[in-house]
Write an enzyme that holds these catalytic residues in place. Structure first.
Site, PDB file in Angstrom:
ATOM      1  N   LYS A  68       4.819  -5.993  -3.452  1.00 48.88           N
ATOM      2  CA  LYS A  68       5.299  -5.801  -2.575  1.00 48.88           C
ATOM      3  C   LYS A  68       6.241  -6.779  -2.182  1.00 48.88           C
ATOM      4  O   LYS A  68       6.004  -8.069  -2.464  1.00 48.88           O
ATOM      5  CB  LYS A  68       3.892  -5.552  -1.549  1.00 48.88           C
ATOM      6  CG  LYS A  68       4.574  -5.130   0.005  1.00 48.88           C
ATOM      7  CD  LYS A  68       3.040  -5.007   0.795  1.00 48.88           C
ATOM      8  CE  LYS A  68       3.514  -4.409   2.193  1.00 48.88           C
ATOM      9  NZ  LYS A  68       2.269  -4.517   3.053  1.00 48.88           N
ATOM     10  N   SER A 143       1.978   0.060   5.448  1.00 46.42           N
ATOM     11  CA  SER A 143       3.109  -0.245   5.198  1.00 46.42           C
ATOM     12  C   SER A 143       3.501  -0.605   3.578  1.00 46.42           C
ATOM     13  O   SER A 143       4.514  -0.767   3.063  1.00 46.42           O
ATOM     14  CB  SER A 143       3.439  -1.579   6.021  1.00 46.42           C
ATOM     15  OG  SER A 143       2.531  -2.673   5.272  1.00 46.42           O
ATOM     16  N   SER A 167      -2.875  -1.113   5.672  1.00 50.04           N
ATOM     17  CA  SER A 167      -1.593  -0.956   4.742  1.00 50.04           C
ATOM     18  C   SER A 167      -1.579  -0.943   3.247  1.00 50.04           C
ATOM     19  O   SER A 167      -0.787  -0.469   2.438  1.00 50.04           O
ATOM     20  CB  SER A 167      -0.502  -1.799   5.078  1.00 50.04           C
ATOM     21  OG  SER A 167       0.238  -1.543   6.166  1.00 50.04           O
TER      22      SER A 167
HETATM   23  N1  GLN Z   1      -0.087   0.441  10.321  1.00 52.81           N
HETATM   24  C1  GLN Z   1      -0.428  -0.632  10.775  1.00 52.81           C
HETATM   25  C2  GLN Z   1       0.430  -1.241  11.453  1.00 52.81           C
HETATM   26  O1  GLN Z   1       1.574  -0.896  11.770  1.00 52.81           O
HETATM   27  C3  GLN Z   1      -1.093  -1.818   9.711  1.00 52.81           C
HETATM   28  C4  GLN Z   1      -0.168  -2.400   9.036  1.00 52.81           C
HETATM   29  C5  GLN Z   1      -0.410  -3.260   7.771  1.00 52.81           C
HETATM   30  O2  GLN Z   1      -1.790  -3.384   7.551  1.00 52.81           O
HETATM   31  N2  GLN Z   1       0.376  -4.110   7.361  1.00 52.81           N
HETATM   32  O3  GLN Z   1       0.386  -2.586  11.955  1.00 52.81           O
END
Ligand code: GLN
Length: 473
Positions: A68, A143, A167
């Site tokens: 990532k 994400s 995410s």
């Molecule tokens: N979707 C969640 C957010 O937008 C989790 C994101 C994540 O785990 N990095 O914060």
């Protein structure tokens, strides 16, 4: 000759170790696939295979790794999906990426992501959305959407993601692969571009549960550069369980979630039946405060983000928009460099931390967080695992939720409470609904990764999910 990219990472590592597969050939096969990717899963792909001397005797035997974008990689663009880090090439590599390289997994590529990991669809990336290989009109989740699409489409054998509120698990669910969010602290955060430091946790996205165990095994370890990191009390072993005899699964009675699609619920119920056939007992379990998880998370995570992101000021990293005075340089750089969702979170977080509101918002959210952690501790006195659907829906259409942040946040309903409690959880494919993948989430007590992986392995074997439609994408 069979397609070497059809092997799982474990199979490929075994083939290299036994001398049946040339690691350079393996790297090149994936490099070609990643370079030809048309899902926008990658932000950078290696231009040559690294020297393979001695790699066959390492534990990961040269099986290449997609990472990532928010992991710092020395000399390689590390932009965290943000315009403000455009062109940023760090002078060092994140500890976990370094550790995996030492174990024999070279860097294949960097993967696209929501900006600073804020999002559930990968549509918040400054480098464009990622397409879901199962249906290119749909999102891969986020994400870690690029990592998920890369693994699901077969252009990477495995990938690193991060999970702050879901995410790793949610994109794994939406692309029909396996995603493990480990116990907070078991993997070093050093070199991970921070979103919410008390929640951020790196973990594997893989084709199967065995690969998740293999990668995680080489990720764990205390790191003097991350004071919250700790030694995992157990050595991580590859899962072997075929049965679930003596295991009790708890289905939270308070996490029904109104917005859960019928097809997702159907796959969830079927998976519970499979678990019972394997010998497990399924019971209802109380998590009375978990329903407040989203509210607490969307105070705590933005609060930490507003602090973490203050370092992006046009001076130290990446982009700068020049101006006549310093303050205008700061504000125009941040105005131009951050996307809408990041600005929204910075504003929410700054407000929640501001004098006079701190206790009403941040303090209260922290108390809710403690209640949720206590709920899980109580639940694990009577059940081995807590199970839920991973996400309430199948992958949704690109653009369908971008104008409604609250609707987007609901994706995290089942994943966020576990993050707030710092616990390990895995998402495995549980079948299809409307021809699209559905994930099953299994969470355990802190440091129970070996048990979580074993139970997930038994279920995976019995479910026999067919991932070929995703690969064809
Ligand atoms: N979707 C969640 C957010 O937008 C989790 C994101 C994540 O785990 N990095 O914060």
């Amino acid at each position: 000759m069979t397609d070497i990219t059809a092997l799982t990472a474990k199979q490929a590592a075994d083939a290299v170790a036994s001398g049946d597969l040339d690691p350079t050939e393996l790297f090149e096969a994936y490099r070609a696939k990643a370079a030809a990717d048309d899902l926008n899963a990658y932000t950078w792909v290696a231009d040559a295979a690294p020297a393979a001397n001695g790699v066959a005797t390492t534990p990961l035997a040269g099986v290449p790794l997609a990472v990532k974008d928010l992991f710092a990689t020395k000399g390689v663009p590390s932009q965290a999906g943000s315009r403000i880090l455009e062109g940023y090439r760090p002078p060092y590599t994140a500890s976990v990426v370094e550790r995996l390289a030492q174990a024999g997994a070279p860097l294949l590529a960097k993967t696209n992501q929501d900006e600073f990991a804020m999002g559930s669809s990968n549509e918040n990336s400054a480098y464009g959305p990622v397409l879901n290989p199962w249906d290119r009109t749909r999102v891969p989740g986020g994400s870690s959407g690029g990592s998920a699409a890369a693994v699901a489409s077969g252009s990477a054998p495995w990938a690193l993601g991060t999970d702050t509120g879901g995410s790793i698990r949610q994109p794994a669910a939406l692309t029909g692969i396996v995603g493990l969010k480990p116990t907070y602290g078991t993997v070093s955060r050093y070199g991970m571009i921070a979103f919410a430091s008390s929640l951020d946790q790196a973990g594997p996205l893989t084709r199967d549960v065995t690969d998740a165990a293999l990668l995680y095994r080489h990720m764990v370890g205390q790191d003097h550069c991350d004071s919250t990191s700790l030694q995992h009390p157990e050595e991580i072993v590859l899962p072997t369980a075929q049965r679930l005899d003596g295991i009790t699964l708890g289905v939270p009675e308070d996490l029904t979630g109104e917005g859960v699609e019928a097809g997702v619920l159907a796959r969830f119920e079927e998976t519970l039946k499979v678990a019972e056939e394997l010998g497990a007992k399924v019971v209802r379990v109380a998590l009375p405060h978990a329903d407040y998880g989203l509210s607490a998370y969307y105070v705590i995570a933005p609060a930490e983000a507003s602090s973490n992101l203050s370092r992006f000021d046009g001076v130290r990293y990446g982009k700068r928009v020049d101006a006549d005075d310093l303050l205008t340089m700061y504000t125009t750089t941040r105005h131009d460099g951050f996307g809408a969702e990041v600005k929204r979170r910075i504003m929410l977080g700054t407000y929640a931390l501001s004098s006079g509101y701190y206790d009403a918002y941040y303090g209260r959210a922290q108390r809710v967080r403690t209640k949720i952690a206590e709920d899980f501790a109580t639940a694990f006195q009577t059940v081995d695992f807590v199970v839920t659907p991973t996400a309430p829906t199948v992958p949704f259409k690109l653009g369908s939720k971008t104008s409604d942040p609250l609707e987007m946040y609901l994706n995290d309903y089942f994943t966020v409470p576990i993050s707030l409690a710092g616990l390990p959880a895995i998402s495995i494919p549980a079948g299809l609904s409307e021809g699209l993948p559905v994930g099953f989430q299994l969470a355990g007590p802190a440091f129970s990764e070996n048990r979580v992986l074993d139970a997930a392995h038994a279920l995976e074997q019995a479910i026999g999910f067919d991932a070929t439609a995703g690969r064809a994408g």
